[in-house]
Design a protein around this motif. Structure first.
Motif, PDB file in Angstrom:
ATOM      1  N   THR A   1      -8.375  -0.162   0.088  1.00 24.69           N
ATOM      2  CA  THR A   1      -8.865  -0.533   1.506  1.00 24.69           C
ATOM      3  C   THR A   1      -7.408   0.407   2.140  1.00 24.69           C
ATOM      4  O   THR A   1      -6.454   0.515   1.392  1.00 24.69           O
ATOM      5  N   SER A   2      -7.797   0.873   3.451  1.00 26.79           N
ATOM      6  CA  SER A   2      -6.570   1.544   3.844  1.00 26.79           C
ATOM      7  C   SER A   2      -6.783   1.141   5.543  1.00 26.79           C
ATOM      8  O   SER A   2      -7.578   0.351   5.813  1.00 26.79           O
ATOM      9  N   ALA A   3      -5.825   1.463   6.179  1.00 26.99           N
ATOM     10  CA  ALA A   3      -5.671   1.189   7.724  1.00 26.99           C
ATOM     11  C   ALA A   3      -4.385   1.871   8.206  1.00 26.99           C
ATOM     12  O   ALA A   3      -3.804   2.688   7.747  1.00 26.99           O
ATOM     13  N   ALA A   4      -4.676   2.055   9.386  1.00 29.56           N
ATOM     14  CA  ALA A   4      -3.441   2.914  10.209  1.00 29.56           C
ATOM     15  C   ALA A   4      -2.504   1.767  10.609  1.00 29.56           C
ATOM     16  O   ALA A   4      -2.518   0.655  10.758  1.00 29.56           O
ATOM     17  N   CYS A   5      -1.332   2.414  10.695  1.00 32.23           N
ATOM     18  CA  CYS A   5      -0.077   1.442  10.789  1.00 32.23           C
ATOM     19  C   CYS A   5       0.933   2.237  11.676  1.00 32.23           C
ATOM     20  O   CYS A   5       0.847   3.303  11.840  1.00 32.23           O
TER      21      CYS A   5
ATOM     22  N   ALA B   1      -2.770   2.736   2.148  1.00 29.25           N
ATOM     23  CA  ALA B   1      -3.738   2.517   1.457  1.00 29.25           C
ATOM     24  C   ALA B   1      -3.539   1.593   0.046  1.00 29.25           C
ATOM     25  O   ALA B   1      -2.554   1.675  -0.670  1.00 29.25           O
ATOM     26  N   TYR B   2      -4.475   0.804  -0.242  1.00 32.93           N
ATOM     27  CA  TYR B   2      -4.072  -0.318  -1.337  1.00 32.93           C
ATOM     28  C   TYR B   2      -5.506  -0.923  -1.899  1.00 32.93           C
ATOM     29  O   TYR B   2      -6.187  -1.558  -1.122  1.00 32.93           O
TER      30      TYR B   2
ATOM     31  N   GLY C   1       0.934  -1.193  -0.057  1.00 33.10           N
ATOM     32  CA  GLY C   1      -0.252  -0.064   0.008  1.00 33.10           C
ATOM     33  C   GLY C   1       0.912   1.212   0.090  1.00 33.10           C
ATOM     34  O   GLY C   1       2.142   1.406   0.298  1.00 33.10           O
ATOM     35  N   GLU C   2       0.217   2.213  -0.470  1.00 35.34           N
ATOM     36  CA  GLU C   2       0.822   3.671  -0.293  1.00 35.34           C
ATOM     37  C   GLU C   2       0.948   4.132   1.134  1.00 35.34           C
ATOM     38  O   GLU C   2      -0.125   4.218   1.871  1.00 35.34           O
ATOM     39  N   LEU C   3       2.100   4.296   1.379  1.00 31.73           N
ATOM     40  CA  LEU C   3       2.502   4.608   2.877  1.00 31.73           C
ATOM     41  C   LEU C   3       2.534   6.283   3.060  1.00 31.73           C
ATOM     42  O   LEU C   3       3.233   6.731   2.547  1.00 31.73           O
TER      43      LEU C   3
ATOM     44  N   ASP D   1      10.078  -0.721   2.031  1.00 34.81           N
ATOM     45  CA  ASP D   1      10.415   0.547   1.627  1.00 34.81           C
ATOM     46  C   ASP D   1       9.513   1.671   2.223  1.00 34.81           C
ATOM     47  O   ASP D   1       8.273   1.326   2.110  1.00 34.81           O
ATOM     48  N   GLY D   2       9.949   2.886   2.542  1.00 37.74           N
ATOM     49  CA  GLY D   2       8.808   3.925   2.837  1.00 37.74           C
ATOM     50  C   GLY D   2       9.537   5.386   2.770  1.00 37.74           C
ATOM     51  O   GLY D   2      10.782   5.391   2.120  1.00 37.74           O
TER      52      GLY D   2
END
Length: 307
Positions: A77-81, A73-74, A52-54, A126-127
């Motif tokens: 769908t998205s989530a906190a991390c 987000a991917y 997902g896009e970080l 990677d980020g």
């Protein structure tokens, strides 16, 4: 159960925008400088975290290393991390530089191999600040009544029903209290997992309450050392026989750690050959003894500060 002083059960570090960094970060990595991301992924949450896009949203200030609160987000769908870049790790005298993120991922892989959902999904990728560990964020329960009571300081000399004694502690002004933890099956699984991964820092603040009375364990950067480094608050079962469930999980893990198995190949990307050999030896030792380990006396048994 009388407990005039409680160890906080909730998350201890507040998330705030960056100001007074916990560890220095370089400028965001240029795409051509980013190392390849190695994670094999299996579940949908792992895929979301890995591909997902970080986006960085803020910083958790009280962490000793750089810990960034993000969203990912991917595919709708998205989530906190949480994102812990290797570039923000503080050097440790007893662990090689730049390896804490890999150890966090290795701990998740071992937990999953045991069949225990104790550690949130965790990947290496990677980020914005280079390679780092990305782990699913655990939202705290809406109600305080849902927070499991796992650790406490009590004035009694013996633990009450449903509790296990760890030891006595000074609480200030010359007062002594008994440190206890819950006699909880998930906590007992975590005690076994910590013995397997040789966790050098199992504190109360590393237990995050989830929904429905569950909890998750985080912060596994100081693990997998080849020498005995086990420091934990979960000594209540020390010397007691392992459960049949734990023995079955350890036998399965022993098989999965054999050369040529996918888990062994994965760990070869994350920790050293010497550390893998020590991991195998710890699993074999637990199976041989059939008991929870006891403090060795060669290393402080309780982390400090304990929370």
């Amino acid at each position: 159960m009388p407990a005039p002083e409680r160890i906080p059960a909730g998350r201890l570090s507040a998330m705030e925008p960056a100001a007074r960094p916990a560890a220095p970060l370089p400028a965001p990595a240029a795409p051509q400088d980013a190392p390849p991301a190695p994670p094999p992924v299996t579940g949908p949450r792992d895929v979301l975290l890995a591909d997902g896009e970080l986006t960085v949203r803020g910083r958790i200030q009280e962490a000793s290393n750089a810990v960034l609160y993000c969203t990912v987000a991917y595919d709708g769908t998205s989530a906190a991390c949480v994102y812990k870049p290797v570039a923000g790790e503080r050097p440790l005298w007893d662990f090689p530089d730049g390896t804490l993120a890999q150890r966090e991922v290795a701990a998740y892989e071992i937990s999953r191999a045991c069949g225990w959902d104790l550690i949130p999904p965790t990947v290496l990728r990677d980020g914005p600040y280079g390679t780092g560990m990305v782990q699913e964020w655990i939202e705290p329960p809406e109600s305080a009544e849902e927070v499991p009571e796992l650790l406490a300081l009590v004035e009694d000399e013996e633990p009450g029903p449903g509790w296990k004694a760890v030891g006595f502690a000074q609480t200030g002004e010359g007062r002594t209290a008994l440190l206890v933890h819950a006699d909880d099956p998930r906590l007992r699984r975590l005690a076994v997992l910590d013995a397997v991964i040789n966790n050098g820092d199992r504190k109360g603040g590393h237990l995050l309450p989830g929904a429905g009375g569950e909890f998750f364990a985080i912060d596994h950067g100081v693990t997998f050392h080849a020498e005995d480094k086990l420091r934990t608050l979960l000594w209540g079962w020390a010397g007691e026989p392992l459960t049949e469930e734990a023995l079955a999980a350890l036998r399965e893990l022993d098989t999965e750690l054999e050369d040529g198995r996918p888990l062994a190949a994965r760990l070869a990307e994350l920790i050293t050959d010497r550390e893998t050999a020590a991991l195998r030896a710890r699993v074999a030792g637990l199976l041989r003894s059939g008991r929870h380990p006891e403090p060795s006396g060669d290393w402080p048994a309780i982390p400090w500060p304990p929370v």
